[in-house]
Design a protein around this motif. Structure first.
Motif, PDB file in Angstrom:
ATOM      1  N   MET A   1     -35.060  -5.879 -65.901  1.00  0.00           N
ATOM      2  CA  MET A   1     -34.151  -5.278 -66.889  1.00  0.00           C
ATOM      3  C   MET A   1     -33.803  -6.287 -67.984  1.00  0.00           C
ATOM      4  N   GLU A   3     -31.290  -7.948 -70.313  1.00  0.00           N
ATOM      5  CA  GLU A   3     -29.829  -8.098 -70.416  1.00  0.00           C
ATOM      6  C   GLU A   3     -29.417  -8.414 -71.846  1.00  0.00           C
ATOM      7  N   LYS A   4     -30.212  -9.288 -72.476  1.00  0.00           N
ATOM      8  CA  LYS A   4     -29.908  -9.668 -73.872  1.00  0.00           C
ATOM      9  C   LYS A   4     -31.158  -9.479 -74.705  1.00  0.00           C
ATOM     10  N   ASN A  19     -26.310  -7.067 -76.228  1.00  0.00           N
ATOM     11  CA  ASN A  19     -26.218  -7.102 -74.765  1.00  0.00           C
ATOM     12  C   ASN A  19     -26.506  -5.691 -74.284  1.00  0.00           C
ATOM     13  N   SER A  21     -27.437  -2.592 -71.349  1.00  0.00           N
ATOM     14  CA  SER A  21     -27.030  -2.106 -70.038  1.00  0.00           C
ATOM     15  C   SER A  21     -28.238  -1.429 -69.394  1.00  0.00           C
ATOM     16  N   SER A  22     -27.986  -0.732 -68.299  1.00  0.00           N
ATOM     17  CA  SER A  22     -29.119  -0.083 -67.651  1.00  0.00           C
ATOM     18  C   SER A  22     -29.581   1.148 -68.455  1.00  0.00           C
ATOM     19  N   ASN A  24     -29.198   2.817 -72.295  1.00  0.00           N
ATOM     20  CA  ASN A  24     -28.752   2.473 -73.650  1.00  0.00           C
ATOM     21  C   ASN A  24     -29.164   3.578 -74.614  1.00  0.00           C
ATOM     22  N   LYS A  71     -33.560 -11.861 -72.673  1.00  0.00           N
ATOM     23  CA  LYS A  71     -33.198 -12.470 -71.392  1.00  0.00           C
ATOM     24  C   LYS A  71     -33.234 -11.318 -70.395  1.00  0.00           C
ATOM     25  N   THR A  72     -34.153 -11.421 -69.448  1.00  0.00           N
ATOM     26  CA  THR A  72     -34.261 -10.352 -68.458  1.00  0.00           C
ATOM     27  C   THR A  72     -33.708 -10.863 -67.126  1.00  0.00           C
ATOM     28  N   THR A  73     -33.619  -9.966 -66.186  1.00  0.00           N
ATOM     29  CA  THR A  73     -33.121 -10.326 -64.860  1.00  0.00           C
ATOM     30  C   THR A  73     -33.985 -11.432 -64.260  1.00  0.00           C
ATOM     31  N   GLU A  76     -36.522 -15.546 -69.197  1.00  0.00           N
ATOM     32  CA  GLU A  76     -36.532 -15.316 -70.647  1.00  0.00           C
ATOM     33  C   GLU A  76     -37.954 -15.121 -71.162  1.00  0.00           C
ATOM     34  N   GLN A 335     -34.718   0.771 -66.481  1.00  0.00           N
ATOM     35  CA  GLN A 335     -33.814   0.666 -67.619  1.00  0.00           C
ATOM     36  C   GLN A 335     -34.306   1.607 -68.715  1.00  0.00           C
TER      37      GLN A 335
END
Ligand SMILES: Nc1ncnc2c1ncn2[C@@H]1O[C@H](COP(=O)(O)OP(=O)(O)OP(=O)(O)O)[C@@H](O)[C@H]1O
Ligand SMILES: [Mg+2]
Length: 379
Positions: A1, A3-4, A19, A21-22, A24, A71-73, A76, A335
């Motif tokens: 996912m 994140e950024k 930023n 979310s799951s 968007n 930036k993923t879970t 980067e 996501q």
């Protein structure tokens, strides 16, 4: 996912920092930059746009580079496209700050699936789009596929170069050696594609039943390897050598594989036609949606967690079909980034999410003239 997400100089998106979310939802008027945002995420994952193959169209006018960073879970990822004086583009790709030299590293780390029902070329044009569709799934599900695919492309290039050379008839052993190698890689590609295809077909049939129920017994997918599997590619290449020399390229093989979407008639069992020649425009959009959603279900079932990009979620399909699309996407562990012209769609998604347990977190954004702002969800 993701994140950024940071985007610079992609079309009218000059400097974006979000930023996510799951789930968007991006709402904005025509020309505000919604599709460009999805295009940026797609570029990071696939190294190209889904709108045009020339990178210079994607880069903001009068600029010579663009970047997308996420930036993923799992770490980067970043990509930069740089134009030279002749508008030729080079890419710099990074994972966790280290340069990487193959787009496949980013594609593995960030699988993206674009759902764009208006993309009729998938059905209306040649086999390339459908082959890529199948291969995207195979790439993420069968891990031995990519290595064989790379080797196949390399050997194919060598064979084609030899076919074009004036000495080809004096080098029969060399051709036989390439034919042998090519057919070994082709066999692996075929096995991977066929296994994944058989599984996908089951998901597709079920999804067709939801989106185009009247055609459940009339539309079928069939996979073609690009060569006669019974005869084998090695023999076929040998038989066709003379015509390949005349053409200057290899006409049969895995690079010609296809997924046919066939339509069968009830009264006349022998009647078989390509579905694209029978269905209405709206039905084709539903068919494309069924192909994509069934891939999404299958990849999630096999442990993958793709990022789903849905452009103009409500512009192309009827309300009931949008409802099914949202139900499927929101129920899967993926996501989603969706765009819409209408605020009411964002509310519809919010209401759906509120009903589901557990309710995935939602973020809404307003897009206006290339500026993206997070909006507080309306209650
Ligand atoms: N290379 C470029 N440089 C700068 N702006 C560009 C470039 N290419 C396209 N644009 C502009 O970017 C804007 C955003 O386009 P985009 O397709 O993302 O809009 P959209 O919000 O998806 O609109 P729609 O709702 O009509 O689909 C458009 O106004 C377009 O003219
Ligand atoms: Mg758009």
């Amino acid at each position: 996912m993701i994140e950024k997400l940071k985007i610079t100089q992609i079309r009218n998106l000059y400097d974006i920092d979000l930023n996510l979310s799951s789930c968007n939802v991006f709402v904005g008027q025509n020309g505000s930059g919604k599709t460009s945002l999805l295009e940026a995420v797609f570029l990071l994952s696939r190294g190209k746009s889904f709108r045009h193959h020339e990178p210079k169209r994607l880069i903001t006018h009068h600029q010579s580079s663009c970047t997308v960073w996420a930036k993923t879970t799992l770490g980067e990822l970043g990509i930069q496209k740089i134009l030279d004086d002749k508008s030729f583009a080079t890419s710099v790709m990074k994972r966790n700050g280290q340069n990487v030299y193959s787009q496949s590293v980013l594609s593995f780390a960030l699988p993206t699936l674009l759902i764009d029902p208006s993309g009729m070329e998938l059905l209306e044009e040649g086999s390339g789009g459908r082959r890529q569709l199948l291969d995207w799934l195979v790439f993420h599900v069968e891990h031995r596929f990519y290595g064989a695919w790379l080797s196949y492309q390399k050997v194919l290039k060598q064979r084609n170069a030899l076919l074009k050379s004036s000495h080809v008839r004096q080098r029969p052993q060399e051709i036989t050696a390439w034919d042998y190698e090519l057919s070994c890689h082709a066999q692996v590609l075929h096995e991977c594609r066929q296994a994944v295809f058989e599984n996908w077909r089951v998901y597709f049939k079920a999804m067709l039943g939801r989106l185009l129920p009247k055609y459940t017994d009339h539309i079928n997918l069939s996979y073609q390897a690009g060569f006669d599997e019974k005869v084998g590619l090695f023999h076929t290449l040998g038989q066709r050598l003379e015509s390949d020399i005349m053409l200057g390229y290899t006409r049969v093989g895995s690079h010609r594989a296809d997924v046919l979407v066939n339509f069968y008639n009830d009264s006349d069992k022998k009647f078989k036609e390509q579905a694209v020649n029978v269905l209405s425009r709206g039905e084709k959009k539903l068919l494309i949606t069924a192909l994509k959603l069934s891939q999404l279900q299958m990849i999630c079932a096999s442990g993958g967690m793709p990022v789903v990009l849905i452009d103009d979620v409500d512009a192309e399909l009827d309300e009931w079909a949008v409802d099914i699309l949202l139900d499927v996407v929101l129920s899967l562990p993926c996501q989603s980034l969706m765009t819409s012209l209408q605020q009411k769609t964002a509310q519809q998604i919010q209401e759906k999410l509120a009903k589901s347990q557990p309710s995935p977190p939602l973020k809404m954004f307003h897009v206006e003239q290339g500026v993206v702002r997070e909006a507080l969800p309306e209650i």
